[in-house]
Design a protein around this motif. Sequence first.
Motif, PDB file in Angstrom:
ATOM      1  N   ARG A  51       0.771  -1.227   0.000  1.00 24.00           N
ATOM      2  CA  ARG A  51       0.000   0.000   0.000  1.00 24.00           C
ATOM      3  C   ARG A  51       0.808   1.287   0.000  1.00 24.00           C
ATOM      4  NH1 ARG A  51      -3.191  -3.595   2.586  1.00 24.00           N
ATOM      5  NH2 ARG A  51      -1.876  -3.480   4.387  1.00 24.00           N
ATOM      6  N   ARG A 367      -2.488  -4.433  -9.311  1.00 27.14           N
ATOM      7  CA  ARG A 367      -3.538  -5.131 -10.030  1.00 27.14           C
ATOM      8  C   ARG A 367      -4.768  -4.229 -10.138  1.00 27.14           C
ATOM      9  NH1 ARG A 367      -3.654 -10.550 -10.283  1.00 27.14           N
ATOM     10  NH2 ARG A 367      -5.745 -10.729  -9.430  1.00 27.14           N
ATOM     11  N   GLU A 369      -7.688  -3.985  -9.402  1.00 26.49           N
ATOM     12  CA  GLU A 369      -8.800  -4.392  -8.550  1.00 26.49           C
ATOM     13  C   GLU A 369      -9.468  -3.153  -7.968  1.00 26.49           C
ATOM     14  OE1 GLU A 369      -6.896  -6.900  -5.689  1.00 26.49           O
ATOM     15  OE2 GLU A 369      -6.762  -8.613  -7.047  1.00 26.49           O
ATOM     16  N   ASN A 372     -12.934  -0.673  -2.280  1.00 23.83           N
ATOM     17  CA  ASN A 372     -14.226  -0.463  -1.646  1.00 23.83           C
ATOM     18  C   ASN A 372     -14.445   1.036  -1.459  1.00 23.83           C
ATOM     19  OD1 ASN A 372     -16.198  -2.472  -0.445  1.00 23.83           O
ATOM     20  ND2 ASN A 372     -16.150  -0.890   1.114  1.00 23.83           N
ATOM     21  N   PRO A 374     -17.092   3.953   0.523  1.00 24.58           N
ATOM     22  CA  PRO A 374     -16.099   5.009   0.686  1.00 24.58           C
ATOM     23  C   PRO A 374     -14.771   4.438   1.174  1.00 24.58           C
ATOM     24  CG  PRO A 374     -17.660   5.004   2.539  1.00 24.58           C
ATOM     25  CD  PRO A 374     -18.123   3.974   1.564  1.00 24.58           C
ATOM     26  N   CYS A 521     -12.655  -9.115 -11.905  1.00 24.39           N
ATOM     27  CA  CYS A 521     -11.274  -9.073 -11.431  1.00 24.39           C
ATOM     28  C   CYS A 521     -10.988 -10.259 -10.524  1.00 24.39           C
ATOM     29  CB  CYS A 521     -10.978  -7.754 -10.720  1.00 24.39           C
ATOM     30  SG  CYS A 521     -11.501  -7.667  -8.999  1.00 24.39           S
ATOM     31  N   GLN A 523     -11.729 -10.485  -7.292  1.00 29.26           N
ATOM     32  CA  GLN A 523     -11.420 -10.119  -5.915  1.00 29.26           C
ATOM     33  C   GLN A 523     -12.518 -10.565  -4.942  1.00 29.26           C
ATOM     34  OE1 GLN A 523     -10.096  -5.920  -3.800  1.00 29.26           O
ATOM     35  NE2 GLN A 523     -11.343  -5.860  -5.604  1.00 29.26           N
ATOM     36  N   CYS A 524     -13.767 -10.277  -5.251  1.00 30.52           N
ATOM     37  CA  CYS A 524     -14.812 -10.581  -4.260  1.00 30.52           C
ATOM     38  C   CYS A 524     -15.615 -11.820  -4.651  1.00 30.52           C
ATOM     39  CB  CYS A 524     -15.684  -9.369  -3.975  1.00 30.52           C
ATOM     40  SG  CYS A 524     -16.753  -8.803  -5.290  1.00 30.52           S
ATOM     41  N   PRO A 526     -18.871 -12.825  -4.378  1.00 29.68           N
ATOM     42  CA  PRO A 526     -20.140 -12.841  -5.126  1.00 29.68           C
ATOM     43  C   PRO A 526     -19.934 -12.734  -6.625  1.00 29.68           C
ATOM     44  CG  PRO A 526     -20.263 -11.308  -3.272  1.00 29.68           C
ATOM     45  CD  PRO A 526     -18.838 -11.764  -3.365  1.00 29.68           C
ATOM     46  N   VAL A 564     -25.710  -8.148  -6.791  1.00 36.33           N
ATOM     47  CA  VAL A 564     -26.128  -6.747  -6.672  1.00 36.33           C
ATOM     48  C   VAL A 564     -25.857  -6.225  -5.260  1.00 36.33           C
ATOM     49  CG1 VAL A 564     -28.142  -5.226  -6.604  1.00 36.33           C
ATOM     50  CG2 VAL A 564     -27.887  -6.861  -8.477  1.00 36.33           C
ATOM     51  N   ASP A 565     -26.162  -7.032  -4.276  1.00 34.69           N
ATOM     52  CA  ASP A 565     -26.124  -6.566  -2.893  1.00 34.69           C
ATOM     53  C   ASP A 565     -24.731  -6.601  -2.274  1.00 34.69           C
ATOM     54  OD1 ASP A 565     -28.457  -5.528  -2.030  1.00 34.69           O
ATOM     55  OD2 ASP A 565     -29.221  -7.358  -1.079  1.00 34.69           O
ATOM     56  N   ALA A 566     -23.928  -7.583  -2.638  1.00 38.53           N
ATOM     57  CA  ALA A 566     -22.715  -7.820  -1.852  1.00 38.53           C
ATOM     58  C   ALA A 566     -21.410  -7.660  -2.624  1.00 38.53           C
ATOM     59  CB  ALA A 566     -22.777  -9.214  -1.228  1.00 38.53           C
ATOM     60  N   SER A 567     -21.469  -7.399  -3.938  1.00 36.56           N
ATOM     61  CA  SER A 567     -20.223  -7.213  -4.692  1.00 36.56           C
ATOM     62  C   SER A 567     -19.566  -5.892  -4.322  1.00 36.56           C
ATOM     63  CB  SER A 567     -20.499  -7.203  -6.199  1.00 36.56           C
ATOM     64  OG  SER A 567     -20.929  -8.464  -6.629  1.00 36.56           O
ATOM     65  N   ILE A 568     -18.276  -5.799  -4.617  1.00 33.44           N
ATOM     66  CA  ILE A 568     -17.552  -4.565  -4.317  1.00 33.44           C
ATOM     67  C   ILE A 568     -17.889  -3.466  -5.307  1.00 33.44           C
ATOM     68  CG2 ILE A 568     -15.250  -3.495  -4.266  1.00 33.44           C
ATOM     69  CD1 ILE A 568     -14.150  -6.047  -3.081  1.00 33.44           C
ATOM     70  N   HIS A 573     -22.318  -5.618  -9.631  1.00 28.92           N
ATOM     71  CA  HIS A 573     -23.681  -5.099  -9.453  1.00 28.92           C
ATOM     72  C   HIS A 573     -24.517  -5.250 -10.721  1.00 28.92           C
ATOM     73  CE1 HIS A 573     -21.926  -2.248  -6.161  1.00 28.92           C
ATOM     74  NE2 HIS A 573     -22.173  -3.449  -5.691  1.00 28.92           N
TER      75      HIS A 573
ATOM     76  N   VAL B  52     -12.864  -8.565   0.895  1.00 31.32           N
ATOM     77  CA  VAL B  52     -13.116  -9.246  -0.372  1.00 31.32           C
ATOM     78  C   VAL B  52     -14.090 -10.427  -0.282  1.00 31.32           C
ATOM     79  CG1 VAL B  52     -10.927  -8.566  -1.408  1.00 31.32           C
ATOM     80  CG2 VAL B  52     -11.072 -10.718  -0.145  1.00 31.32           C
ATOM     81  N   ARG B  54     -16.868 -10.844   1.581  1.00 31.73           N
ATOM     82  CA  ARG B  54     -18.227 -10.293   1.668  1.00 31.73           C
ATOM     83  C   ARG B  54     -19.170 -11.125   2.535  1.00 31.73           C
ATOM     84  NH1 ARG B  54     -16.567  -5.512  -0.057  1.00 31.73           N
ATOM     85  NH2 ARG B  54     -18.638  -4.793  -0.680  1.00 31.73           N
ATOM     86  N   TYR B 153      -6.935 -13.527   0.628  1.00 32.02           N
ATOM     87  CA  TYR B 153      -5.803 -12.586   0.611  1.00 32.02           C
ATOM     88  C   TYR B 153      -5.063 -12.507   1.950  1.00 32.02           C
ATOM     89  CZ  TYR B 153      -7.427 -10.427  -3.855  1.00 32.02           C
ATOM     90  OH  TYR B 153      -7.800 -10.184  -5.157  1.00 32.02           O
TER      91      TYR B 153
END
Lengths: 592, 279
Positions: A51, A367, A369, A372, A374, A521, A523-524, A526, A564-568, A573, B52, B54, B153
């Motif tokens: 980071r 990457r 990706e 999230n 805010p 990507c 990452q998440c 869902p 729709v509800d839980a993706s980043i 969505h 990630v 969720r 991750y």
Amino acid sequence: MPPRLRGHPLADLHFGDDQPTEAEQAAIDAIVPPADAATVVETERIVRGGRSRRHGLRHLLLPVLHSLQHEIGWISPGGLNGAAERLGVPPAEAYGVATFYELLRTTDPGHRDDVVHLCVDPACAMAGNNDLRTSLEAEGARVHDSPCLGQCERAPALFVQGVGRPDRVPSDDEEDFHLPQAGDPSLRVLRRVGEVDPTSLDSYRDHGGYEALAAAIEMGSDAVIADISDSGLSGRGGAAFPTGIKWRAVADEPGPDKHVVANCDESEPGTFKDRIVCEHDPFAVIESMTIAGLATGSPHGWIYIRGEYPRATARLESAIAQARAAGLLGDDVAGSGQRFDIEVRRGAGAYICGEETALFNSIEGFRGEPRNKPPFPTTHGLFSQPTAINNPETLINVLDIVIEGPDAYRSVGTERSPGTRLFCLSGRIGVPGLYEVPFGTTLGELLDLAGGPTGELGSVLLGGAAGVFVGPDALDMPLTLEDTREAGATLGSGVVTVFDDTVDMEAVVVRIAEFFRDESCGQCVPCRVGTQRQHEVLVELQASGRPLAPERSELIDDMALAMVDASICGLGHTAASAVRSALALGLIGNSS
Amino acid sequence: MSSVATETAVTIRIDGQEVAVPEGATILDACDAAGVETPTICYGPTLTPVNVCRVCVVELDGSRALVPSCSRPAEEGMVVHTDSERVRHSRKMVLEFLATGVDVSQADELGQWAEHYGADPDRYVPGGQTMDEPVRVQDNLYIRDYDKCVLCYRCVEACGDDAQHTYAISVAGRGFGARISTEFDVTLPDSACVYCGNCVAVCPTNALQFKTEFDLRQADDWRPEDQTVTQTVCSYCGVGCNLELHVQDNQIVKCTSPDDHDVTSGNLCIKGRFGWNYV
Ligand SMILES: Cc1cc2nc3c(=O)[nH]c(=O)nc-3n(C[C@H](O)[C@H](O)[C@H](O)COP(=O)(O)O)c2cc1C
Ligand code: SF4
Ligand code: SF4
Ligand code: SF4
Ligand code: FES
Ligand code: FES
């Protein structure tokens, strides 16, 4: 806090034995000369991964990987090590980045031939891309399937990725470009497209270029932003966020490290407007970005353009160089006393990098990706600094608003959707191409303007893969943000793909599901798993030739709701929206 | 996480119950404070949230989509629902999705939550894609069985920014093809890995396993119920790391360190983690 293992002697970067060849070293040197190499300071080594966004040269990772790919034809272990060492990036992370992009290869292709990317998305499938594949392969070409190449108006589309030779788009050379609406006095965003010489600053000035920048400097930042807000301009990249609010938020952040980004990654299947605008009116993109830079107090400008757009990239780069030479970019922009300059970055084949926070990660050398939200880009954008990111169509609207004022701008369009909108028409339509009409024009009027559907109208995909199908009963729908929202549709990025009743819609919808599966990507959960399973259900349906079973229908709905509800991000969505609209309209799933 | 108990408190409402948490606390912290149990997979108390997986999502009034409780800071006046239909649905789907492609048989906590939410991984199209990875046995210390990897991750974070700063592993590839990998999938001995085992310690699914455990499981002789855990302080150097030695049949079979220990936060080095192997 427990003490962190910072400076731990084991934290040295470790590189394997593979060394870059001479050619690979030259490809790396071309982007980062040895003199600029990451300086190896013991206390700094450990912070180059992860980071620590602004540290060092990492933002040059994607350009270096592009260079290796282009010169060598792939990114070898030695090439990767050389790049990672020069930039001070851990090789595992550099590999993670290289494997993220479709245009970068990390396995030896065994040849140095150019790769011909052939579009397999709906407009090109309808235009006979399979026949083209057969003839290309007969000529011995290396053909690689590609998602929409942003040339749907001249389908079937190709992009040739050169090895040691420039990338090229064969239709660019054959094309005698003109807009279908050429000469129409009501054009605003497209006014200069096809009229101005896109390679000449003088020609741009002859067409009124840089008058808006002069006016903006005269008005000052607050007045410019007030006018943008009063105009009601909203984003044209898909999310329709009010531009004035975005600019105000960035302007209110303390400086000086703030950014303006033009999002030219355009990869929504069916969209080609940004390519045409950047190729045929590049100075307008530069001028409007400059206004954004001065208004928000951001000295750093970036253009992120998709890798498959070589001509648009070259024209933007040339426009930047000419503007810089004329003092319209640089330390003192047009005598304003403010600094603003622009760097161009090329994507490498990843739809997700058009999502704003993925785009930031991509520029930063990570990457692509999404992050999230805010926090939002206006406070934590590129390099975690305040950033105003806009679509080029949004930006070009600013020119007229600054010159004519918000009232004149609002004289077309509707109260809640002022101004005009660009629409990309393709598929079974008389004259495919880019059109500009006032918001509020009905879908039927737009299709008529483009010569009407060829054949019996079956359905229209509005907003691209992330959009929804509508049927012939939607022809009276006014194309505004409010009316489409009420109808459960969307304008998205202005895609209007037309299907007649002979098109195999199951194949179209399976391909849309495949697109999301390929472009997630990962990452998440869902979206990573949901897009995969959704595709599997649709493939099963297609193979069965039977109506969709109730438990399969329920599964599709269950997966859609979780995505729709839980993706980043917006990809997850919207990944089920076209699929579900096709089912609701009965375009698929009824048996056959 | 850091303790900021004396700083300004933020009050939020969780399932109708008001709770006060220090500023900077997450919704998950607030759920903990309110005694509301929350499933988590990618979250780790010693790791920066990557949000990630969720599975920890909650419904937040005023937010269109659900929000990840593990990373979302609690803000004054938030109204949160942790057991609404939408929350239960998304949590169930995450657990179901994972079980369709990953071997979660050794992820005990995950299995309990899957049962709680009624996940049914068998209702998907037969023959769907799975992780489909061979077990990587490349040394005598630990193995990597990515068939069991849920791509949380956590190992990447532990190897990188959050503990070790070695960056031996990263996520490679994209979409369903994403995998944890060294550069070009070189073996661990050829990679930057220094065998601190911190990745093994944070893995929630046993995809990363001590070789001793792996061998015993292969021999069908892994018996956690017969194991004892002995607390000791590592004797290799003067730092004072706490070790928990897991012993089965008088043999050390694995070594951990408590997450809440102020010296280690659960992290060790090769000597502490695997030193007993050489003894
Ligand atoms: C998956 C995905 C892809 C996107 N691709 C693009 C794109 O190619 N171009 C674009 O301008 N916006 C794209 N967006 C929207 C951007 O995130 C962002 O909202 C936009 O660039 C903001 O500019 P605007 O306000 O001028 O529309 C994408 C969003 C998502 C979720
Ligand atoms: S929704 Fe899909 S594309 Fe977006 S972050 Fe999640 S996996 Fe990546
Ligand atoms: S053992 Fe330590 S160094 Fe090796 S991969 Fe795991 S965390 Fe990284
Ligand atoms: S190996 Fe374990 S810790 Fe690493 S991503 Fe996979 S499940 Fe998570
Ligand atoms: S270029 Fe083929 S569909 Fe867009
Ligand atoms: S635990 Fe919160 S998203 Fe994984």
